[in-house]
Design a protein around this motif. Structure first.
Motif: not given
Ligand code: GDP
Length: 305
Positions: A112, A114-119, A123, A144, A257, A283, A285-286
């Motif tokens: 979903v 906001g969980v950090g999928k793109t990040t 990585k 989106r 993450t 995950g 960190g950013e």
């Protein structure tokens, strides 16, 4: 290991501290200690079912050794949790080597917003590229505009091609284009971002099925992997999402993450156990390097040391 310890500092401090506090002043592992342990595990997001499983295993150890001391509890707990995790995975699974094939290795990423999928995709692309692999990304979350743009930022940062279409276009068409392009370029690995809308399970299922079917027109038996990304700081929500996504598609690996930002972290243990899926990466960190291949022994060590 050092960066894992640092990344998990919050998690570790809490679980270990809680446990130490809970058993303070008691020398033997008895029912009171086991009750405290149960509470610590549940409050660390391990989940009720998995917590009870762990407690049962500790009880078995106590039954064999009536004088088991609380000073040994930490060690035993670690052993049992590593053992539990090992039912679904082996250490080092998820290194960045790939099976030899004439086709690109295809990874579909679900989860979903906001969980950090793109990040995580960024990585992962970086890790594969650093391992000498030729990577192509696909922006099949076309719902989106921001999702496509964010992925573009990561593709540029990592310096890998991103195949994209306009917002609102057919995800299956983007996936098709991505695989066709990857095949033409002789890419080693393709990572496809997919929509994470859970508001309508049937839609999600249909969409993922369609994406898969269309991809198989380009590469047989694809995808090789469906990775579900979960936010480790969201406790019960992560369990709910795992439930929904595993119903909608054959998830065969997890990324958890934001373990750097939580005082819990038990999600890793509970979700893997309850859904019988290996945790492949975590995950912490950013940053671009803040993704680790999950190692159950190191993780449990960091959690309870
Ligand atoms: P998506 O909507 O699932 O694609 O989520 P994004 O990849 O855009 O990430 C959402 C937010 O979480 C961003 O601010 C990321 O920097 C952050 N994030 C992602 N992974 C991690 C992580 O492992 N640790 C921390 N602290 N933040 C993360």
């Amino acid at each position: 290991k050092e960066s894992l310890d640092k990344g998990l500092a919050k998690t570790k401090e809490s679980v270990f501290k809680k446990l130490t506090r809970a058993v303070a002043g008691r020398s033997k592992v008895d029912d009171v200690v086991l009750d405290e342990l149960e509470e610590v595990l549940i409050s660390s997001d391990v989940g009720v079912d998995t917590t009870l499983k762990i407690i049962e295993r500790i009880e078995e150890r106590v039954a064999k050794d009536k004088f088991l001391s609380t000073s040994e509890l930490n060690k035993i707990l670690k052993e049992e949790i590593v053992e539990l995790l090992s039912e679904n995975q082996v250490d080092g699974e998820g290194d960045f080597e790939l099976p030899k094939s004439e086709f690109p290795y295809v990874i579909m990423v679900v989860g979903v917003n906001g969980v950090g999928k793109t990040t995580t995709i960024g990585k992962l692309a970086h890790k594969f590229k650093s391992a000498g692999k030729k990577v192509v990304l696909g922006a099949a979350d076309t719902f989106r505009a921001a999702a496509i743009e964010q992925l573009q930022v990561w593709a540029d940062r990592v310096d890998v091609p991103l195949i994209r279409q306009n917002m609102g276009s057919d995800p299956a068409s983007v996936a098709f284009d991505t695989l066709a392009s990857a095949k033409k370029q002789g890419a080693d690995v393709v990572i496809i971002d997919t929509a994470g809308r859970l508001h309508n399970k049937v839609n999600l299922m249909n969409e993922l099925t369609k994406v898969k079917k269309v991809m198989q027109k380009v590469v047989p038996d694809t995808p090789n992997e469906i990775i579900l990304v979960l936010d480790g700081s969201t406790g019960q929500n992560a369990f709910e999402q795992a439930k929904e996504f595993t119903k909608a598609t054959e998830v065969n690996a997890l990324v958890i993450t934001k373990l750097d930002g939580t005082a819990k972290g038990g999600v890793v243990i509970g979700v893997s156990d309850q859904f019988h899926i290996p945790v492949k990466y975590i995950g912490i960190g950013e940053g671009i390097d803040d993704l680790q291949v999950f190692n159950r022994t190191e993780f449990v060590d960091s959690l309870f040391n």
